[in-house]
Design a protein around this motif. Structure first.
Motif, PDB file in Angstrom:
ATOM      1  N   PRO A   1      57.628  18.300  51.941  1.00  0.00           N
ATOM      2  CA  PRO A   1      57.964  19.647  52.411  1.00  0.00           C
ATOM      3  C   PRO A   1      59.443  19.941  52.193  1.00  0.00           C
ATOM      4  O   PRO A   1      60.282  19.033  52.247  1.00  0.00           O
ATOM      5  CB  PRO A   1      57.625  19.590  53.903  1.00  0.00           C
ATOM      6  CG  PRO A   1      57.754  18.143  54.271  1.00  0.00           C
ATOM      7  CD  PRO A   1      57.313  17.377  53.052  1.00  0.00           C
ATOM      8  N   PHE A   2      59.756  21.196  51.965  1.00  0.00           N
ATOM      9  CA  PHE A   2      61.148  21.615  51.824  1.00  0.00           C
ATOM     10  C   PHE A   2      61.871  21.518  53.164  1.00  0.00           C
ATOM     11  O   PHE A   2      63.021  21.072  53.241  1.00  0.00           O
ATOM     12  CB  PHE A   2      61.186  23.052  51.293  1.00  0.00           C
ATOM     13  CG  PHE A   2      62.548  23.682  51.338  1.00  0.00           C
ATOM     14  CD1 PHE A   2      63.552  23.265  50.482  1.00  0.00           C
ATOM     15  CD2 PHE A   2      62.824  24.696  52.250  1.00  0.00           C
ATOM     16  CE1 PHE A   2      64.814  23.838  50.533  1.00  0.00           C
ATOM     17  CE2 PHE A   2      64.070  25.278  52.306  1.00  0.00           C
ATOM     18  CZ  PHE A   2      65.075  24.852  51.446  1.00  0.00           C
ATOM     19  N   VAL A   3      61.194  21.909  54.233  1.00  0.00           N
ATOM     20  CA  VAL A   3      61.808  21.904  55.557  1.00  0.00           C
ATOM     21  C   VAL A   3      60.724  21.640  56.595  1.00  0.00           C
ATOM     22  O   VAL A   3      59.549  21.960  56.380  1.00  0.00           O
ATOM     23  CB  VAL A   3      62.519  23.252  55.845  1.00  0.00           C
ATOM     24  CG1 VAL A   3      61.521  24.405  55.884  1.00  0.00           C
ATOM     25  CG2 VAL A   3      63.326  23.204  57.145  1.00  0.00           C
ATOM     26  N   VAL A   4      61.127  21.031  57.706  1.00  0.00           N
ATOM     27  CA  VAL A   4      60.231  20.812  58.842  1.00  0.00           C
ATOM     28  C   VAL A   4      60.758  21.627  60.015  1.00  0.00           C
ATOM     29  O   VAL A   4      61.947  21.540  60.356  1.00  0.00           O
ATOM     30  CB  VAL A   4      60.159  19.320  59.222  1.00  0.00           C
ATOM     31  CG1 VAL A   4      59.314  19.130  60.481  1.00  0.00           C
ATOM     32  CG2 VAL A   4      59.584  18.507  58.070  1.00  0.00           C
ATOM     33  N   LEU A   5      59.891  22.428  60.621  1.00  0.00           N
ATOM     34  CA  LEU A   5      60.278  23.287  61.738  1.00  0.00           C
ATOM     35  C   LEU A   5      59.568  22.823  63.002  1.00  0.00           C
ATOM     36  O   LEU A   5      58.367  22.541  62.978  1.00  0.00           O
ATOM     37  CB  LEU A   5      59.912  24.744  61.444  1.00  0.00           C
ATOM     38  CG  LEU A   5      60.466  25.318  60.133  1.00  0.00           C
ATOM     39  CD1 LEU A   5      59.945  26.730  59.912  1.00  0.00           C
ATOM     40  CD2 LEU A   5      61.989  25.302  60.142  1.00  0.00           C
ATOM     41  N   THR A   6      60.311  22.754  64.095  1.00  0.00           N
ATOM     42  CA  THR A   6      59.731  22.332  65.374  1.00  0.00           C
ATOM     43  C   THR A   6      60.057  23.382  66.431  1.00  0.00           C
ATOM     44  O   THR A   6      61.003  23.220  67.211  1.00  0.00           O
ATOM     45  CB  THR A   6      60.286  20.961  65.804  1.00  0.00           C
ATOM     46  OG1 THR A   6      61.715  21.024  65.857  1.00  0.00           O
ATOM     47  CG2 THR A   6      59.874  19.876  64.824  1.00  0.00           C
ATOM     48  N   PRO A   7      59.324  24.495  66.455  1.00  0.00           N
ATOM     49  CA  PRO A   7      59.627  25.567  67.413  1.00  0.00           C
ATOM     50  C   PRO A   7      59.655  25.046  68.843  1.00  0.00           C
ATOM     51  O   PRO A   7      58.828  24.223  69.235  1.00  0.00           O
ATOM     52  CB  PRO A   7      58.491  26.569  67.193  1.00  0.00           C
ATOM     53  CG  PRO A   7      57.426  25.819  66.470  1.00  0.00           C
ATOM     54  CD  PRO A   7      58.112  24.779  65.669  1.00  0.00           C
ATOM     55  N   ALA A   8      60.616  25.558  69.611  1.00  0.00           N
ATOM     56  CA  ALA A   8      60.804  25.078  70.980  1.00  0.00           C
ATOM     57  C   ALA A   8      59.833  25.713  71.958  1.00  0.00           C
ATOM     58  O   ALA A   8      59.639  25.196  73.057  1.00  0.00           O
ATOM     59  CB  ALA A   8      62.243  25.347  71.426  1.00  0.00           C
TER      60      ALA A   8
END
Length: 833
Positions: free
Chosen positions: A187-194
């Motif tokens: 993946p280009f980026v990993v997002l972990t929404p709060a």
């Protein structure tokens, strides 16, 4: 970078292996890929065709090595985010690397001789042009990534904290695969929404950036649903969405009485929900084997099941409502109407209200009602079926993250009757005689359930003998004394009810049914005893421990009345695989003996070696033994499907019950020991044993465990990921398993889904409705771009999107990674690392 360091030869490598075509000459390739897949990935199909022809001429040794070094350097960086990150941060080092790659290609250019063979030179020129293009793309990719990262930080920082936007190598490595261990693109980026409220804004930010969104929970999927197919992907990990309400009576539309419910966010681990329900005196019906790691969002997106599905169904059967973000960046809430509080396919019609909200989640933009015939939800006659990805257009459920991101759900809970008995049934006879007991037990228990005071079957699980061996099963029967054979299969089930006496009677009758099928039964009453019975079922992952934990894990669903035929079909495949493995052993040994290079005269017993004439006589006897044994075993293999004569049993039946046995120890090793007796000949026998160990290491076999109550069979094949041929053979075995399931009226998945591992086993007609649905709700591929699509539906999504099946998937080769660590220390790549 340095030239490749050759791997040390494996001990015992014989001439037969040495003469075989090499599959991996590209350096730094410690993956399941052969050279073919790397060349195609970096240069294209045409390049492999040209290269194969040139290599076949055996005139391109040095030039081919230099080309392979270029491809190896590109490949090792592409599959190692730590190297990529270092090069991204060091333009000077990056330039030195790309200059070195171009220099090697320049050296190949200098070696061209167009006058000698114009046609061949044109092919070399074509390859060079493709390689130069690959180097330019490799060099340019770093600038593209750098610029997109800066833009991504600016755009997404408006939606969430910067600590939730992760480009670091560890995060990318952790999110490139799932429980399959296949990988296609990092993946280009990993997002972990709060929080749940951040998700819609993040989705809109990714849309603005041109990134496809790959939803991910616990990463426990077995078909690759969370594996990115393009580097321009943002994996959204829902692990921080762990809000969970209390168990409380809920009012469901169209249901008169309050119903116990619980609301959970997508990142809540399944086991937490089960424990909260149990503490309040209820049962959470969704209980996959991965319950201690899987998350609620994945349960909805995959329509997860488990052992309780026999009584209460899968995730969809137990959902009251769910919330998700759509490909348009809008909120969507789906509410079940007139819930039947049971299995959804038992309802004549299942109705849902859909409400779309704006990005804030406060303003309703539109409403819609879906009325779906209950029979639409799974194939008639089957306990489970998750192969219909369209599912009459019902959003979110069973879509594998392809039409949005699940953020929360409200679940219906069930009351568990107070009295429980766990039965463990061990069957020692032929599986053909034992498997029908599953149908008999289920029919008896369902009749009990229909009675007003009857007992209920709350789960029935199956393990075959290969699984029993893997989990170190301790046989409970007196037949299972020390050294005794394991049962051919074991059933473990829970029988529950409000009437303790009725539960006890039902458990006794189930044991009696087992007794009538050459089985023995045991009943556990106390909580600790019942937990011990179930412990072996939880350890099923042990099946892959001899292959460094890599296994192909497929699930199918078989009509219960045809389960015996399926089991026999798998036995047929296993016997064939075993015979083929043993025949390969004989081929290897014969080739070695015929080559004449025996390891003699290297010990103190060398004086015991007979004359050349006598030695040759023994070798000829060994060859005769091997050929005679091969003829016998080959005859059995050829006769596996033959019809027996009148009053006779088939070869398959005799091999199945070991009346006939292809024995390495008795039929090959022991005669060889007698033939080559004495210390001087010990190296010959030892070499034969080493070859046996090597060949046995590559033996495939299929192991079964199942949710027996609903016919959901988990079919597992442990594989050595560094054995290319073994992987290819395993894939062909999977195809046979899928064909077998279909031939018996079954389907190719009841829990795991389709993902990238099973797409090829669905027909275009079966995928058509989903492809049309995807084109309607997400034509740009904003979610899970490329998944569950092929052909014309995949083509418009861009050249960066890889194939949605296993064509571009690879896995690390654990058996070779030790070599990689040594090589890294001695190379320019190592300095970068």
């Amino acid at each position: 970078m340095n030239a490749p360091h050759p791997l040390p030869p494996q001990a015992g490598l014989d001439a037969h292996e040495a003469d075989a075509p090499r599959l991996r000459e590209i350096p730094y390739n410690y993956t399941s890929y052969a050279d073919r897949e790397i060349v195609i990935r970096l240069l294209g199909e045409r390049a492999w065709s040209v290269l194969s022809r040139l290599r076949g001429e055996r005139r391109t040794g040095r030039s081919a090595r230099m080309l392979y070094e270029v491809l190896g350097d590109i490949w090792v960086v592409q599959r190692n985010p730590y190297l990529e990150e270092d090069l991204l941060a060091n333009p000077k080092r990056r330039r030195a690397l790309t200059d070195a790659l171009s220099h090697r290609l320049g050296e190949i250019e200098k070696r061209r001789t167009p006058a000698d063979d114009p046609e061949r030179d044109a092919a070399v020129g074509e390859l060079l042009a493709l390689a130069q293009q690959a180097v330019r793309a490799f060099a340019g990719h770093f600038s593209t990534v750098w610029d997109l990262r800066q833009r991504t930080r600016r755009v997404l920082a408006r939606c969430t904290g910067r600590q939730n936007i992760k480009f670091d190598p560890l995060s990318r490595v952790s999110h490139v695969t799932d429980a399959t261990d296949w990988r296609v693109e990092y993946p280009f980026v990993v997002l972990t929404p709060a929080s749940e409220n951040e998700v819609a804004a993040l989705v809109n930010g990714c849309i603005e950036l041109g990134l496809t969104i790959v939803p991910r929970g616990g990463g426990t999927g077995y078909t690759g649903g969370a594996i990115p197919l393009t580097w321009k992907s943002a994996v959204v990990n829902t692990e921080k969405l762990e809000g969970m309400g209390r168990v409380e009576p809920g009012t469901l539309p169209g249901v008169e009485q309050p119903v116990p419910t619980i609301r959970t966010e997508a990142g809540v681990v399944t086991q937490r929900v089960a424990e909260a329900a149990e503490a309040a005196g209820y049962v959470f019906a969704v209980d996959p084997t991965s319950a201690e790691a899987s998350c609620i969002g994945g349960n909805v997106a995959m329509n997860a099941g488990g052992k309780k599905a026999v009584l209460w169904g899968t995730a969809l059967d137990n959902l009251a409502s769910w919330r998700m973000v759509t490909p348009q960046g809008r909120w969507l809430e789906v509410q079940r109407l007139d819930h039947n509080l049971g299995k959804i396919h038992d309802a004549p019609t299942a109705s849902f209200e859909l409400r779309w909200f704006d990005e804030s989640g406060r303003t309703v933009e539109r409403r819609e009602r879906l009325d779906i015939p209950g029979a639409r939800f799974r194939k008639e006659g089957l306990g489970k079926d998750v192969t219909d990805k369209f599912l009459a257009g019902l959003p979110g459920v069973q879509k594998e993250g392809c039409d949005g991101l699940i953020t929360s759900a409200t679940w219906v809970l069930h009351r568990m009757p107070p009295h429980v008995r766990t039965v463990c049934l061990e069957f020692f006879g032929n599986p053909r005689e034992a498997v029908p007991s599953i149908v008999e037990i289920k029919e008896f228990m369902f009749a009990q359930q229909r009675a007003s005071t009857g007992a209920i079957l709350a789960g029935l699980e199956h393990l075959d003998d290969r699984y029993l061996k893997a989990v170190d099963y301790a046989t409970k029967s007196k037949r299972g004394g020390r050294g005794a054979a394991l049962p051919k299969m074991v059933l473990i089930g829970d029988i529950v009810g409000d009437d303790e006496a009725a539960v006890a009677r039902a458990a006794s009758e189930v044991v009696r049914i087992a007794n009538s099928r050459s089985g023995e039964g045991f009943v556990a009453v106390g909580a600790d005893a019942r937990r011990k019975f179930w412990l072996d079922r939880k350890r099923t992952a042990a099946i892959a421990r001899h292959t460094n934990a890599f296994k192909i894990n497929e699930d199918v669903v078989i009509p219960l009345d045809r389960m015996g035929e399926y089991t026999l079909g798998i036995e047929r495949i296993n016997i064939e695989l075993s015979l083929r493995n043993k025949l390969e052993l004989l081929d290897r040994l014969e080739h070695w003996f015929a080559a004449g290079s025996l390891p003699l005269g290297r010990s103190d017993d060398a004086r015991e070696i007979p004359s050349a004439e006598l030695l040759d006589d023994r070798v000829q006897q060994a060859l005769h033994l091997l050929r005679e044994t091969r003829a016998l075993w080959r005859g059995w293999l050829d006769a596996l499907d033959g019809e027996p004569g009148a009053g006779e049993r088939s070869v398959f039946e005799q091999l199945q019950d070991h009346s006939l046995r292809a024995s390495w120890k008795r039929q090959v090793l022991q005669p060889l020991r007698e033939l080559f007796a004495g210390g001087a000949f010990a190296p010959i026998v030892e070499h034969c044993q080493r070859v046996h160990k090597q060949v046995l290491h590559g033996r495939l076999w299929v192991a079964l465990h199942m949710h027996a109550g609903d016919g959901n069979v988990h079919t597992n094949i442990p594989v050595n990921s560094d054995d290319y041929r073994m992987l290819q053979t395993a894939h062909r075995v999977v195809a046979r398993v899928m064909a077998l399931a279909r031939s018996l009226g079954g389907v190719i998945s009841g829990e795991h889904g389709i993902g990238i591992t099973k797409l090829e086993f669905l027909s275009d007609d079966e995928l058509r409705e989903f492809a049309e649905y995807k084109a309607r709700v997400d034509p740009q591929g904003r979610f899970n771009k490329g998944k569950l699509l092929r052909g014309a539906a995949l083509a418009p999504l861009g050249d960066d999107v890889r194939s949605a099946d296993l064509a571009h998937a690879y896995t690390p080769s654990f058996g070779l990674m030790g070599h990689e660590s040594l090589i890294m220390q001695r190379s320019d790549i190592g300095a970068i690392s």
